[in-house]
Design a protein around this motif. Structure first.
Motif, PDB file in Angstrom:
ATOM      1  N   SER A  54       1.119  -5.415   0.727  1.00 21.46           N
ATOM      2  CA  SER A  54       1.646  -4.554  -0.325  1.00 21.46           C
ATOM      3  C   SER A  54       0.538  -4.073  -1.257  1.00 21.46           C
ATOM      4  N   ARG A  55      -0.566  -4.821  -1.298  1.00 21.16           N
ATOM      5  CA  ARG A  55      -1.698  -4.440  -2.137  1.00 21.16           C
ATOM      6  C   ARG A  55      -2.738  -3.650  -1.353  1.00 21.16           C
ATOM      7  N   PRO A  67      -0.530   0.074  -0.418  1.00 23.03           N
ATOM      8  CA  PRO A  67       0.567   0.299  -1.376  1.00 23.03           C
ATOM      9  C   PRO A  67       1.496   1.409  -0.895  1.00 23.03           C
ATOM     10  N   VAL A  70      -8.910  -5.258  -2.202  1.00 18.01           N
ATOM     11  CA  VAL A  70      -8.118  -6.130  -3.071  1.00 18.01           C
ATOM     12  C   VAL A  70      -8.027  -7.513  -2.433  1.00 18.01           C
TER      13      VAL A  70
END
Length: 290
Positions: free
Chosen positions: A199-200, A203, A257
């Protein structure tokens, strides 16, 4: 002063829930078990209720059992203090989650080879079982990814562990579609881990449920085998990945990330760690540079 032998018999009986099996366990006669229970009940009232083959404890019985357990804990603490100088002899039990366990177990074996008097026990377990094993005194040390909210437990940061996106060697991942083309190798914590990391990294992606499942394993030590064979990708903790034997067959995707978990070292806070356990912890920290 309660006769300690009677208390021990009562504790075994509360576990066995049968006079005959209790007698066999203790190596005494059934009549002796019954006599000891009568002696206790003369002092403290009815401790057990028997209905046919069923046996339950009264409130007085539960209170007496708790007292017996407190005495046992006190004896354990005394033993730790009396053997504090023996940092390279005796038993140390460590229970941990799977990923960090794969990294630590060979280190524990190395340490045991260096100190023949040490007996190092290790068990793999999920977070909830790690906490239960330490609370029940089955293991002196535990390592878990969830910091316990329990006043009986002392917790300190042991190390950090990032989640990793792992693909077959030579595969380039530039988009969500690249993951769709590979397929997901699932595991018991796979969807939760993949959701947290992807999800990071991507996105706005359609979600882990949109990915085709190309395999599943509940054995963390085997999970990367299908990835190494080009059958799909997975998301896994760093120590599980770094412990895999075929590093040349897999690749960790570099991302901008990071999702990093804290691993917590836990033990009962009512008494100090044994010198053996302290030595084990210091050794493991030194090997992990933490």
């Amino acid at each position: 002063m309660i006769n300690p032998q009677w208390l021990h018999t009562f504790a075994v009986l509360s576990e066995m829930k049968n006079f005959t099996r209790t007698a066999e366990q203790l190596g005494i006669t059934q009549a002796a078990v019954s006599q000891q229970m009568r002696q206790l009940e003369q002092q403290y009232g009815q401790l057990l209720v028997r209905r046919g083959r069923e046996m339950t404890m009264t409130p007085a019985g539960m209170a007496l059992l708790q007292y017996q357990q407190e005495l046992q804990h006190a004896e354990n603490r005394l033993q730790i203090r009396l053997t504090a100088c023996e940092s390279t002899r005796g038993d140390v039990g460590l229970v941990s989650t799977g990923s960090i366990g794969l990294r630590l177990y060979p280190l524990l074996l190395d340490m045991q080879q260096q100190h023949a008097g040490l007996v190092l026990r290790h068990r793999f377990a999920p977070d909830t079982e790690v906490l239960d094993a330490v609370l029940s005194n089955k293991f002196e040390l535990g390592i878990t990814s969830v910091k316990p909210d329990d006043s009986r437990i002392s917790a300190s940061c042991f190390t950090k562990e990032p989640l990793e996106l792992i693909v077959p060697a030579g595969k380039n991942i530039n988009s969500w579609q690249d993951l769709v083309n590979l397929g997901f190798i699932d595991h018991p914590d796979g969807r939760a881990m993949a959701t947290r990391l992807l999800s990071r990294v991507f996105p706005g992606n359609p979600g882990i449920s949109s990915l085709p499942i190309s395999g599943f394993s509940n054995q963390v030590s085997l999970l990367l085998e299908p990835v190494a064979r080009g059958l799909g990708f997975t998301v896994l903790q760093h120590f599980a990945r770094s412990s895999f034997a075929k590093q040349e067959a897999i690749s960790v995707v570099k991302t901008d990330v990071a999702v990093v978990d804290t691993l917590w070292l836990i033990h009962r806070c009512e008494w100090p760690l044994s010198s053996r356990a302290e030595r084990v912890v210091a050794y493991l920290r030194s090997q992990l540079n933490c």
